[in-house]
Design a protein around this motif. Structure first.
Motif, PDB file in Angstrom:
ATOM      1  N   ASN A  71      15.067   2.304   0.859  1.00 28.06           N
ATOM      2  CA  ASN A  71      14.041   1.624   1.519  1.00 28.06           C
ATOM      3  C   ASN A  71      13.921   0.233   1.009  1.00 28.06           C
ATOM      4  OD1 ASN A  71      13.382   3.543   3.279  1.00 28.06           O
ATOM      5  ND2 ASN A  71      11.678   4.504   1.950  1.00 28.06           N
ATOM      6  N   SER A  72      14.638   0.010   0.011  1.00 27.73           N
ATOM      7  CA  SER A  72      14.402  -1.394  -0.732  1.00 27.73           C
ATOM      8  C   SER A  72      15.093  -2.516   0.263  1.00 27.73           C
ATOM      9  CB  SER A  72      14.911  -1.391  -2.254  1.00 27.73           C
ATOM     10  OG  SER A  72      16.263  -1.005  -2.364  1.00 27.73           O
ATOM     11  N   SER A  73      14.504  -3.484   0.147  1.00 32.52           N
ATOM     12  CA  SER A  73      15.470  -4.617   0.845  1.00 32.52           C
ATOM     13  C   SER A  73      15.206  -6.018  -0.159  1.00 32.52           C
ATOM     14  CB  SER A  73      14.538  -5.025   2.080  1.00 32.52           C
ATOM     15  OG  SER A  73      13.353  -5.436   2.061  1.00 32.52           O
ATOM     16  N   SER A  74      16.060  -6.907   0.294  1.00 29.31           N
ATOM     17  CA  SER A  74      15.856  -8.073  -0.113  1.00 29.31           C
ATOM     18  C   SER A  74      14.994  -9.052  -0.100  1.00 29.31           C
ATOM     19  CB  SER A  74      17.077  -9.017  -0.090  1.00 29.31           C
ATOM     20  OG  SER A  74      17.358  -9.363   1.368  1.00 29.31           O
ATOM     21  N   ILE A  75      13.949  -8.612   0.839  1.00 25.97           N
ATOM     22  CA  ILE A  75      12.554  -9.459   1.121  1.00 25.97           C
ATOM     23  C   ILE A  75      11.520  -8.783   0.626  1.00 25.97           C
ATOM     24  CG2 ILE A  75      11.024  -9.827   3.212  1.00 25.97           C
ATOM     25  CD1 ILE A  75      13.227  -9.326   5.146  1.00 25.97           C
ATOM     26  N   PRO A  76      10.831  -9.818  -0.261  1.00 33.34           N
ATOM     27  CA  PRO A  76       9.768  -9.353  -1.194  1.00 33.34           C
ATOM     28  C   PRO A  76       8.736  -8.710  -0.466  1.00 33.34           C
ATOM     29  CG  PRO A  76      10.508 -11.711  -1.420  1.00 33.34           C
ATOM     30  CD  PRO A  76      11.177 -11.203  -0.454  1.00 33.34           C
ATOM     31  N   TRP A  77       7.976  -7.612  -1.062  1.00 35.39           N
ATOM     32  CA  TRP A  77       6.872  -6.973  -0.221  1.00 35.39           C
ATOM     33  C   TRP A  77       5.743  -7.770   0.425  1.00 35.39           C
ATOM     34  CZ3 TRP A  77       1.744  -7.264  -1.312  1.00 35.39           C
ATOM     35  CH2 TRP A  77       1.587  -7.721  -2.867  1.00 35.39           C
ATOM     36  N   TRP A  78       5.231  -8.766  -0.276  1.00 37.55           N
ATOM     37  CA  TRP A  78       4.367  -9.867   0.241  1.00 37.55           C
ATOM     38  C   TRP A  78       5.087 -10.395   1.378  1.00 37.55           C
ATOM     39  CZ3 TRP A  78       6.735 -11.029  -4.336  1.00 37.55           C
ATOM     40  CH2 TRP A  78       7.694 -12.044  -4.251  1.00 37.55           C
ATOM     41  N   GLU A  79       6.130 -10.853   1.703  1.00 34.98           N
ATOM     42  CA  GLU A  79       6.684 -11.225   2.813  1.00 34.98           C
ATOM     43  C   GLU A  79       6.954 -10.306   3.874  1.00 34.98           C
ATOM     44  OE1 GLU A  79      10.257 -13.632   2.331  1.00 34.98           O
ATOM     45  OE2 GLU A  79       9.256 -14.896   0.822  1.00 34.98           O
ATOM     46  N   GLN A  80       7.015  -9.155   3.608  1.00 39.99           N
ATOM     47  CA  GLN A  80       7.264  -7.766   4.681  1.00 39.99           C
ATOM     48  C   GLN A  80       5.898  -7.651   5.207  1.00 39.99           C
ATOM     49  OE1 GLN A  80       8.709  -4.721   2.365  1.00 39.99           O
ATOM     50  NE2 GLN A  80      10.910  -5.603   2.297  1.00 39.99           N
ATOM     51  N   ALA A 114       3.267  -9.887   5.244  1.00 43.11           N
ATOM     52  CA  ALA A 114       2.524 -11.121   5.770  1.00 43.11           C
ATOM     53  C   ALA A 114       2.184 -11.024   7.452  1.00 43.11           C
ATOM     54  CB  ALA A 114       3.449 -12.560   5.515  1.00 43.11           C
ATOM     55  N   GLY A 115       1.054 -11.265   7.716  1.00 44.11           N
ATOM     56  CA  GLY A 115       0.681 -11.522   9.177  1.00 44.11           C
ATOM     57  C   GLY A 115       0.068 -10.007   9.463  1.00 44.11           C
ATOM     58  N   THR A 116       0.030  -9.029   8.672  1.00 37.72           N
ATOM     59  CA  THR A 116      -0.530  -7.862   9.018  1.00 37.72           C
ATOM     60  C   THR A 116      -1.906  -7.943   9.589  1.00 37.72           C
ATOM     61  OG1 THR A 116       0.982  -6.735   7.269  1.00 37.72           O
ATOM     62  CG2 THR A 116      -0.736  -5.439   7.992  1.00 37.72           C
ATOM     63  N   PHE A 117      -2.705  -8.746   8.927  1.00 30.89           N
ATOM     64  CA  PHE A 117      -4.033  -8.820   9.551  1.00 30.89           C
ATOM     65  C   PHE A 117      -4.535 -10.022  10.265  1.00 30.89           C
ATOM     66  CE2 PHE A 117      -4.071  -6.550   5.397  1.00 30.89           C
ATOM     67  CZ  PHE A 117      -4.756  -5.269   5.587  1.00 30.89           C
ATOM     68  N   TYR A 156     -10.760  -7.399   9.192  1.00 31.46           N
ATOM     69  CA  TYR A 156     -10.268  -8.282   7.969  1.00 31.46           C
ATOM     70  C   TYR A 156     -11.064  -9.424   7.753  1.00 31.46           C
ATOM     71  CZ  TYR A 156      -7.281 -10.372   4.523  1.00 31.46           C
ATOM     72  OH  TYR A 156      -6.734 -11.224   3.707  1.00 31.46           O
ATOM     73  N   ASP A 157     -11.373 -10.081   8.713  1.00 31.80           N
ATOM     74  CA  ASP A 157     -12.009 -11.237   8.357  1.00 31.80           C
ATOM     75  C   ASP A 157     -13.458 -11.085   8.092  1.00 31.80           C
ATOM     76  OD1 ASP A 157     -10.049 -12.861   9.371  1.00 31.80           O
ATOM     77  OD2 ASP A 157     -10.507 -13.203  11.380  1.00 31.80           O
ATOM     78  N   GLU A 158     -14.082 -10.224   8.218  1.00 30.13           N
ATOM     79  CA  GLU A 158     -15.397  -9.451   7.934  1.00 30.13           C
ATOM     80  C   GLU A 158     -15.376  -9.222   6.536  1.00 30.13           C
ATOM     81  OE1 GLU A 158     -19.700  -8.444   8.381  1.00 30.13           O
ATOM     82  OE2 GLU A 158     -18.390 -10.089   9.236  1.00 30.13           O
ATOM     83  N   ALA A 159     -14.573  -8.198   6.337  1.00 30.31           N
ATOM     84  CA  ALA A 159     -14.226  -7.676   4.836  1.00 30.31           C
ATOM     85  C   ALA A 159     -14.073  -8.933   4.093  1.00 30.31           C
ATOM     86  CB  ALA A 159     -13.119  -6.806   4.870  1.00 30.31           C
ATOM     87  N   MET A 160     -13.306  -9.921   4.187  1.00 31.05           N
ATOM     88  CA  MET A 160     -13.086 -11.142   3.369  1.00 31.05           C
ATOM     89  C   MET A 160     -14.362 -11.749   3.238  1.00 31.05           C
ATOM     90  SD  MET A 160     -10.154 -11.058   2.219  1.00 31.05           S
ATOM     91  CE  MET A 160     -10.401  -9.434   2.553  1.00 31.05           C
ATOM     92  N   ARG A 161     -15.206 -12.053   4.424  1.00 28.17           N
ATOM     93  CA  ARG A 161     -16.457 -12.925   4.418  1.00 28.17           C
ATOM     94  C   ARG A 161     -17.379 -12.024   3.233  1.00 28.17           C
ATOM     95  NH1 ARG A 161     -21.527 -12.444   6.166  1.00 28.17           N
ATOM     96  NH2 ARG A 161     -21.048 -10.524   7.440  1.00 28.17           N
ATOM     97  N   LEU A 162     -17.714 -10.657   3.572  1.00 31.02           N
ATOM     98  CA  LEU A 162     -18.322  -9.868   2.589  1.00 31.02           C
ATOM     99  C   LEU A 162     -18.249 -10.018   1.252  1.00 31.02           C
ATOM    100  CD1 LEU A 162     -18.929  -6.966   4.931  1.00 31.02           C
ATOM    101  CD2 LEU A 162     -20.480  -8.553   4.565  1.00 31.02           C
ATOM    102  N   GLY A 163     -16.823  -9.723   0.906  1.00 34.73           N
ATOM    103  CA  GLY A 163     -16.237 -10.053  -0.272  1.00 34.73           C
ATOM    104  C   GLY A 163     -16.626 -11.462  -1.041  1.00 34.73           C
ATOM    105  N   ARG A 164     -16.674 -12.565  -0.426  1.00 34.78           N
ATOM    106  CA  ARG A 164     -16.853 -13.656  -0.865  1.00 34.78           C
ATOM    107  C   ARG A 164     -18.452 -13.863  -0.959  1.00 34.78           C
ATOM    108  NH1 ARG A 164     -13.792 -16.169   2.104  1.00 34.78           N
ATOM    109  NH2 ARG A 164     -14.997 -16.254   4.161  1.00 34.78           N
TER     110      ARG A 164
END
Length: 70
Positions: free
Chosen positions: A26-35, A37-40, A46-54
């Protein structure tokens, strides 16, 4: 009793070998954060969760800092 222990160790070793194989395949050369990216993107929950967290983090700041931010 030692036979049971040897059998258990053999079973565990086989399971570890299967897990290692699964991880390596399952490992690939692409870092997990790039895999992920754009999920949300365009996700209002997600936007509401970020607002509430802030808001929560801002509520923990001393009031003198909050006043200067406004």
């Amino acid at each position: 009793m030692p036979e049971q222990l040897e059998e258990r160790v053999a079973n565990l070793e086989a399971e570890v070998a299967l897990l290692k194989n699964k991880v390596e395949s399952n490992s690939s050369s692409i870092p997990w954060w790039e895999q992920i990216a754009g999920t949300f993107a365009d996700n209002s929950a997600y936007d509401e969760a970020m607002r509430l967290g802030r808001e929560y983090r801002d509520s923990l700041r001393p009031s003198s800092i909050q006043a200067s931010d406004e």
